[in-house]
Design a protein around this motif. Structure first.
Motif, PDB file in Angstrom:
ATOM      1  N   TYR A  27       0.844  -1.184   0.000  1.00 41.55           N
ATOM      2  CA  TYR A  27       0.000   0.000   0.000  1.00 41.55           C
ATOM      3  C   TYR A  27       0.883   1.238   0.000  1.00 41.55           C
ATOM      4  N   GLN A  33       0.820   5.512   1.043  1.00 37.61           N
ATOM      5  CA  GLN A  33       0.129   6.511   1.830  1.00 37.61           C
ATOM      6  C   GLN A  33       0.762   7.881   1.582  1.00 37.61           C
ATOM      7  N   SER A  38       0.752  11.851   2.716  1.00 35.68           N
ATOM      8  CA  SER A  38       0.381  12.860   3.716  1.00 35.68           C
ATOM      9  C   SER A  38      -0.290  12.287   4.952  1.00 35.68           C
ATOM     10  N   GLY A  39       0.074  11.070   5.337  1.00 40.55           N
ATOM     11  CA  GLY A  39      -0.415  10.524   6.595  1.00 40.55           C
ATOM     12  C   GLY A  39      -1.896  10.266   6.684  1.00 40.55           C
ATOM     13  N   ARG A  40      -2.595  10.155   5.562  1.00 39.05           N
ATOM     14  CA  ARG A  40      -4.019   9.867   5.619  1.00 39.05           C
ATOM     15  C   ARG A  40      -4.299   8.506   4.984  1.00 39.05           C
ATOM     16  N   GLY A  41      -5.350   8.391   4.182  1.00 40.82           N
ATOM     17  CA  GLY A  41      -5.777   7.087   3.686  1.00 40.82           C
ATOM     18  C   GLY A  41      -4.747   6.391   2.828  1.00 40.82           C
ATOM     19  N   LEU A  42      -4.744   5.056   2.931  1.00 46.39           N
ATOM     20  CA  LEU A  42      -3.836   4.251   2.134  1.00 46.39           C
ATOM     21  C   LEU A  42      -4.485   3.839   0.831  1.00 46.39           C
ATOM     22  N   PHE A  88       3.864   0.679   2.516  1.00 44.71           N
ATOM     23  CA  PHE A  88       3.688  -0.334   3.552  1.00 44.71           C
ATOM     24  C   PHE A  88       3.400  -1.685   2.929  1.00 44.71           C
ATOM     25  N   LEU A 116      -8.049   5.180  11.067  1.00 41.40           N
ATOM     26  CA  LEU A 116      -8.357   4.832   9.688  1.00 41.40           C
ATOM     27  C   LEU A 116      -9.328   3.672   9.639  1.00 41.40           C
ATOM     28  N   GLY A 136     -10.535   4.725   3.979  1.00 44.57           N
ATOM     29  CA  GLY A 136     -11.072   6.067   4.066  1.00 44.57           C
ATOM     30  C   GLY A 136      -9.955   7.062   4.343  1.00 44.57           C
ATOM     31  N   PRO A 137     -10.283   8.349   4.374  1.00 45.24           N
ATOM     32  CA  PRO A 137      -9.272   9.386   4.568  1.00 45.24           C
ATOM     33  C   PRO A 137      -8.804   9.525   6.010  1.00 45.24           C
TER      34      PRO A 137
END
Lengths: 110, 114
Positions: free
Chosen positions: A35, A37, A39-43, A88, B91, B106-107
Motif C-alpha cells: 500500500y 500513503q 500525507s499521513g491519511r488514507g492508504l 507499507f 483509519l 477512508g481518509p
C-alpha cells in the motif's frame, strides 16, 4: 509488535532512478499486499501477490515474494516526484488481523 | 462509486471526554476494519468486522475502546474517557469479502486529545 518490517525506513533518490523497498514477515501467508500513503491519511492499494506467485508487475511496479525467506520487495522503476510517499506491506497473521509494517518513507527529488 | 468515508475528518477533544468516530464502507463490502496510526508510525490493527460480527477484537487497546457495526454497513468506533495517548489518526477500511482481500481505505479521522 508488528510482524511486517520494511527496510529501509527512509529512502531519498533522484527522479528517474529506481527505488527498492523490502518487507519481511513472520507467519505463513495467503498473500502479501503493498500500500501507499500520502500525507499521513488514507492508504491506497498498489498490488497483491499470492503465496504461490514469485513475481508480479503492475505498470512501473514490480513485486517479488520469497516465501522461503518470508520476504518481499517492491521496486518502483523510473521514479517520479509524485511517487514521494510512504509505502507499507501488509499480511494477515493467520487469523483476521492485518499486520502492517512501519513503512518506508520514499522521497523522490525532482 | 463512492469510496469509504469517515467523519469527522478532524476532532479535537478534552481529556476525559468520550468521542465517536464514524465509518461508511463501500456499499456491498462485508468486511470492515479499524486501524490507528500514530505520527510517523505504521498502522495498528484495532478491530475487524465481518458483517455485524467482530470475530477479532484483540487489537482494541483497552476497555475504553469499543466498536459496533449495524446493518452490515456503518460502523462507529467509540473511545470513552479519552487520554492524550489516544491522539492519532484513526483509519477505516473495507473489503469485499474475506480478510485477505484488498482493503479500501477512508481518509481517516485525526483525533487530538488536549
Amino acid at each position: 509488535s508488528q510482524q511486517g518490517e520494511e527496510d529501509p525506513q527512509a529512502l531519498s533518490i533522484q527522479e528517474g532512478e529506481n527505488a527498492t523497498m523490502n518487507c519481511s514477515y513472520k507467519t505463513s501467508i495467503n498473500n502479501l499486499q503493498w500500500y501507499r500513503q500520502n500525507s499521513g491519511r488514507g492508504l491506497v492499494h498498489l498490488i497483491l501477490i499470492r503465496s504461490n506467485e514469485r513475481e508480479k508487475h503492475s505498470g512501473r511496479l514490480r513485486v517479488t515474494l520469497d516465501t522461503s525467506k518470508k520476504s518481499s520487495s517492491l521496486l518502483i522503476t523510473a521514479s517520479r516526484a509524485a511517487d514521494t510517499a510512504s509505502y507499507f506491506c501488509a499480511t494477515l497473521d493467520g487469523g483476521f488481523k492485518t499486520i502492517f509494517g512501519a513503512g518506508t518513507r520514499l522521497f523522490v527529488k525532482a | 462509486g463512492a469510496g469509504v468515508s469517515q467523519s469527522p475528518s478532524n476532532k479535537v477533544t478534552e481529556k476525559g471526554k468520550d468521542v465517536e468516530l464514524r465509518c461508511d464502507p463501500i456499499s456491498g463490502h462485508t468486511a470492515l476494519y479499524w486501524y490507528r496510526q500514530s505520527l510517523g508510525q505504521g498502522l495498528e490493527f484495532l478491530i475487524y468486522f465481518q458483517g455485524n460480527s467482530a470475530p477479532d477484537k484483540s487489537g482494541l487497546p483497552s476497555d475504553r475502546f469499543s466498536a459496533e457495526r449495524t446493518g452490515g454497513s456503518v460502523s462507529t468506533l467509540t473511545i470513552q474517557r479519552t487520554q492524550q495517548e489516544d491522539s492519532a489518526v484513526y483509519l477505516c477500511a473495507s473489503s469485499y469479502g474475506l480478510a485477505a482481500d484488498t482493503q479500501y481505505f477512508g481518509p481517516g479521522t485525526r483525533l487530538t486529545v488536549l
